[in-house]
Design a protein around this motif. Structure first.
Motif, PDB file in Angstrom:
ATOM      1  N   SER A 130       0.824  -1.206   0.000  1.00  0.00           N
ATOM      2  CA  SER A 130       0.000   0.000   0.000  1.00  0.00           C
ATOM      3  C   SER A 130       0.855   1.251   0.000  1.00  0.00           C
ATOM      4  O   SER A 130       0.562   2.227  -0.706  1.00  0.00           O
ATOM      5  CB  SER A 130      -0.921  -0.009   1.217  1.00  0.00           C
ATOM      6  N   ALA A 131       1.932   1.253   0.790  1.00  0.00           N
ATOM      7  CA  ALA A 131       2.828   2.411   0.816  1.00  0.00           C
ATOM      8  C   ALA A 131       3.532   2.592  -0.523  1.00  0.00           C
ATOM      9  O   ALA A 131       3.690   3.717  -1.013  1.00  0.00           O
ATOM     10  CB  ALA A 131       3.854   2.245   1.935  1.00  0.00           C
ATOM     11  N   ALA A 132       3.955   1.491  -1.136  1.00  0.00           N
ATOM     12  CA  ALA A 132       4.592   1.580  -2.447  1.00  0.00           C
ATOM     13  C   ALA A 132       3.620   2.138  -3.489  1.00  0.00           C
ATOM     14  O   ALA A 132       4.007   2.958  -4.336  1.00  0.00           O
ATOM     15  CB  ALA A 132       5.090   0.198  -2.874  1.00  0.00           C
ATOM     16  N   GLN A 133       2.363   1.712  -3.421  1.00  0.00           N
ATOM     17  CA  GLN A 133       1.363   2.250  -4.336  1.00  0.00           C
ATOM     18  C   GLN A 133       1.151   3.735  -4.107  1.00  0.00           C
ATOM     19  O   GLN A 133       0.953   4.502  -5.058  1.00  0.00           O
ATOM     20  CB  GLN A 133       0.043   1.497  -4.155  1.00  0.00           C
ATOM     21  N   SER A 134       1.186   4.186  -2.865  1.00  0.00           N
ATOM     22  CA  SER A 134       1.032   5.614  -2.566  1.00  0.00           C
ATOM     23  C   SER A 134       2.161   6.421  -3.190  1.00  0.00           C
ATOM     24  O   SER A 134       1.928   7.492  -3.766  1.00  0.00           O
ATOM     25  CB  SER A 134       1.013   5.829  -1.050  1.00  0.00           C
ATOM     26  N   VAL A 135       3.380   5.904  -3.078  1.00  0.00           N
ATOM     27  CA  VAL A 135       4.532   6.605  -3.664  1.00  0.00           C
ATOM     28  C   VAL A 135       4.405   6.667  -5.180  1.00  0.00           C
ATOM     29  O   VAL A 135       4.618   7.719  -5.799  1.00  0.00           O
ATOM     30  CB  VAL A 135       5.844   5.915  -3.247  1.00  0.00           C
ATOM     31  N   VAL A 136       4.048   5.551  -5.805  1.00  0.00           N
ATOM     32  CA  VAL A 136       3.900   5.520  -7.263  1.00  0.00           C
ATOM     33  C   VAL A 136       2.780   6.450  -7.714  1.00  0.00           C
ATOM     34  O   VAL A 136       2.914   7.184  -8.713  1.00  0.00           O
ATOM     35  CB  VAL A 136       3.631   4.080  -7.740  1.00  0.00           C
ATOM     36  N   LEU A 137       1.675   6.456  -6.980  1.00  0.00           N
ATOM     37  CA  LEU A 137       0.551   7.318  -7.337  1.00  0.00           C
ATOM     38  C   LEU A 137       0.938   8.787  -7.239  1.00  0.00           C
ATOM     39  O   LEU A 137       0.601   9.596  -8.113  1.00  0.00           O
ATOM     40  CB  LEU A 137      -0.638   7.011  -6.427  1.00  0.00           C
ATOM     41  N   MET A 138       1.645   9.145  -6.179  1.00  0.00           N
ATOM     42  CA  MET A 138       2.065  10.530  -6.009  1.00  0.00           C
ATOM     43  C   MET A 138       3.017  10.959  -7.124  1.00  0.00           C
ATOM     44  O   MET A 138       2.875  12.042  -7.706  1.00  0.00           O
ATOM     45  CB  MET A 138       2.724  10.716  -4.649  1.00  0.00           C
ATOM     46  N   LEU A 139       3.989  10.101  -7.453  1.00  0.00           N
ATOM     47  CA  LEU A 139       4.932  10.419  -8.516  1.00  0.00           C
ATOM     48  C   LEU A 139       4.240  10.479  -9.879  1.00  0.00           C
ATOM     49  O   LEU A 139       4.583  11.317 -10.721  1.00  0.00           O
ATOM     50  CB  LEU A 139       6.058   9.385  -8.545  1.00  0.00           C
ATOM     51  N   SER A 140       3.255   9.601 -10.099  1.00  0.00           N
ATOM     52  CA  SER A 140       2.523   9.605 -11.369  1.00  0.00           C
ATOM     53  C   SER A 140       1.733  10.897 -11.539  1.00  0.00           C
ATOM     54  O   SER A 140       1.741  11.504 -12.620  1.00  0.00           O
ATOM     55  CB  SER A 140       1.578   8.405 -11.438  1.00  0.00           C
ATOM     56  N   ALA A 141       1.047  11.315 -10.477  1.00  0.00           N
ATOM     57  CA  ALA A 141       0.278  12.552 -10.552  1.00  0.00           C
ATOM     58  C   ALA A 141       1.188  13.756 -10.759  1.00  0.00           C
ATOM     59  O   ALA A 141       0.882  14.666 -11.540  1.00  0.00           O
ATOM     60  CB  ALA A 141      -0.545  12.731  -9.280  1.00  0.00           C
ATOM     61  N   LEU A 142       2.344  13.764 -10.082  1.00  0.00           N
ATOM     62  CA  LEU A 142       3.302  14.860 -10.253  1.00  0.00           C
ATOM     63  C   LEU A 142       3.854  14.890 -11.674  1.00  0.00           C
ATOM     64  O   LEU A 142       3.948  15.963 -12.299  1.00  0.00           O
ATOM     65  CB  LEU A 142       4.433  14.709  -9.242  1.00  0.00           C
ATOM     66  N   THR A 143       4.203  13.720 -12.202  1.00  0.00           N
ATOM     67  CA  THR A 143       4.733  13.646 -13.562  1.00  0.00           C
ATOM     68  C   THR A 143       3.697  14.088 -14.588  1.00  0.00           C
ATOM     69  O   THR A 143       4.002  14.829 -15.529  1.00  0.00           O
ATOM     70  CB  THR A 143       5.195  12.214 -13.877  1.00  0.00           C
ATOM     71  N   LEU A 144       2.454  13.642 -14.412  1.00  0.00           N
ATOM     72  CA  LEU A 144       1.391  14.016 -15.339  1.00  0.00           C
ATOM     73  C   LEU A 144       1.155  15.521 -15.317  1.00  0.00           C
ATOM     74  O   LEU A 144       0.968  16.150 -16.362  1.00  0.00           O
ATOM     75  CB  LEU A 144       0.105  13.273 -14.972  1.00  0.00           C
ATOM     76  N   THR A 145       1.178  16.116 -14.132  1.00  0.00           N
ATOM     77  CA  THR A 145       0.994  17.566 -14.027  1.00  0.00           C
ATOM     78  C   THR A 145       2.126  18.315 -14.713  1.00  0.00           C
ATOM     79  O   THR A 145       1.897  19.297 -15.436  1.00  0.00           O
ATOM     80  CB  THR A 145       0.901  17.976 -12.552  1.00  0.00           C
ATOM     81  N   LEU A 146       3.363  17.864 -14.516  1.00  0.00           N
ATOM     82  CA  LEU A 146       4.512  18.511 -15.162  1.00  0.00           C
ATOM     83  C   LEU A 146       4.438  18.382 -16.673  1.00  0.00           C
ATOM     84  O   LEU A 146       4.771  19.331 -17.407  1.00  0.00           O
ATOM     85  CB  LEU A 146       5.814  17.899 -14.635  1.00  0.00           C
ATOM     86  N   LEU A 147       3.998  17.228 -17.169  1.00  0.00           N
ATOM     87  CA  LEU A 147       3.850  17.048 -18.618  1.00  0.00           C
ATOM     88  C   LEU A 147       2.780  17.971 -19.185  1.00  0.00           C
ATOM     89  O   LEU A 147       2.925  18.510 -20.295  1.00  0.00           O
ATOM     90  CB  LEU A 147       3.516  15.588 -18.936  1.00  0.00           C
ATOM     91  N   GLN A 148       1.697  18.151 -18.431  1.00  0.00           N
ATOM     92  CA  GLN A 148       0.656  19.074 -18.878  1.00  0.00           C
ATOM     93  C   GLN A 148       1.196  20.491 -18.978  1.00  0.00           C
ATOM     94  O   GLN A 148       0.924  21.212 -19.944  1.00  0.00           O
ATOM     95  CB  GLN A 148      -0.536  19.013 -17.931  1.00  0.00           C
ATOM     96  N   PHE A 149       1.960  20.908 -17.980  1.00  0.00           N
ATOM     97  CA  PHE A 149       2.545  22.239 -18.031  1.00  0.00           C
ATOM     98  C   PHE A 149       3.593  22.343 -19.140  1.00  0.00           C
ATOM     99  O   PHE A 149       3.783  23.421 -19.714  1.00  0.00           O
ATOM    100  CB  PHE A 149       3.179  22.580 -16.679  1.00  0.00           C
TER     101      PHE A 149
END
Length: 303
Positions: free
Chosen positions: A273-292
């Motif tokens: 669960s903790a590993a999924q939280s880290v991956v989810l956070m990094l995925s959302a951050l990466t997606l936001t940066l790509l949008q910008f």
């Protein structure tokens, strides 16, 4: 206490006492520390550990949790469900909110009632919104489900994966339309009305006026809402999923944020669960940066 100076057309506040600025920032910094930084650090540390459900035995396993996670077919399926769900609700929310916002000026009578009805979902808790949509589309007692069956459409989100995904997408879209509507109405009101009036005089219909004149001028707002809708789809739809389908049937609506809850709090697999939280956070951050990085290039800020 604070002075103002103008540099390059911008106003800046200068505090004579730095302690005043620190005191003003302290509440926000405390909230970020308690509810973001500390949980993020704990999740990152937990993702490298293997612990039993009661915490009596903890073992450092390096990247084993991440390795097992990316080899899991269930996690791959959850990723695709999250992507399709987020894209669908984001597109539907912006399109419907844009149409409703553009139609606001065309409502002559009961304009206040029109706005109030559109803003009502914002005052409803996500769990309540999910329960409402689950009732309306319930195959046994839901009035909309009965209407669909009456016209020959078989509907059962409890057994059919496609029906379940459509249901949670509609529920999440309905809950978030009012948020986009507020910003789009404000952006349209900031436009010079003479431009739309001149286009109407020249014979441009409502659709041409919206896509050729209004949409380019409000593109910064649309870009902002696109980013916020993706964040909403990734993180803020947990309560709707839990109230409507609980991730079912057979994981058809088990998006990433709900899978974190299921594995951590239901199955008590804290490391995964903790590993999924880290991956989810990094995925959302990466997606936001790509949008910008790429989407913002098409945004016009010079209007």
């Amino acid at each position: 206490m604070a002075g103002r100076s103008r540099e390059s057309g911008l106003k800046r506040a200068h505090f004579v006492e730095p302690r005043v600025a620190a005191l003003l920032l302290l509440p926000q910094l405390a909230i970020l520390l308690l509810f973001f930084f500390i949980p993020s650090i704990r999740a990152l540390a937990q993702s490298f550990l293997l612990a039993d459900p009661f915490g009596a035995r903890v073992q450092f396993v390096w990247f084993d949790n991440f390795t097992a996670l990316f080899r899991s077919p269930e996690y791959h399926e959850s990723i695709w469900v999250t992507v399709w769900f987020t894209l669908a609700q984001s597109a539907l929310t912006i399109v419907i909110a844009g149409v409703l916002a553009f139609a606001t000026d065309r409502v002559i009578r009961l304009r206040g009632t029109y706005k109030m009805v559109l803003l009502l979902p914002y005052a409803i808790a996500p769990a309540i919104a999910g329960i409402l949509w689950a009732f309306l589309f319930n195959p046994a007692v839901g009035p909309i489900a009965h209407a669909l069956r009456a016209i020959g459409i078989a509907w059962d989100p409890n057994l059919n994966a496609t029906d379940a995904l459509i249901l949670v997408t509609l529920a999440a879209t309905w809950k978030h339309i009012c948020y986009d509507y507020i910003f789009l109405v404000a952006a349209l009101l900031a436009m010079p009305p003479s431009l739309l009036e001149a286009a109407a005089v020249d014979g441009a219909g409502p659709l041409r006026r919206f896509f050729l004149i209004a949409m380019p001028m409000i593109s910064p707002t649309i870009f902002f809402l696109t980013v916020m809708n993706f964040v909403y789809g990734f993180f803020d739809t947990f309560a709707i999923i839990d109230a409507v389908t609980r991730g079912g049937p057979a994981g058809a609506t088990n998006i990433l944020v709900y899978k974190v809850y299921q594995d951590g709090f239901v199955n008590l697999d804290l490391g995964s669960s903790a590993a999924q939280s880290v991956v989810l956070m990094l995925s959302a951050l990466t997606l936001t940066l790509l949008q910008f990085r790429y989407v913002e290039r098409k945004v016009n800020y010079d209007v």
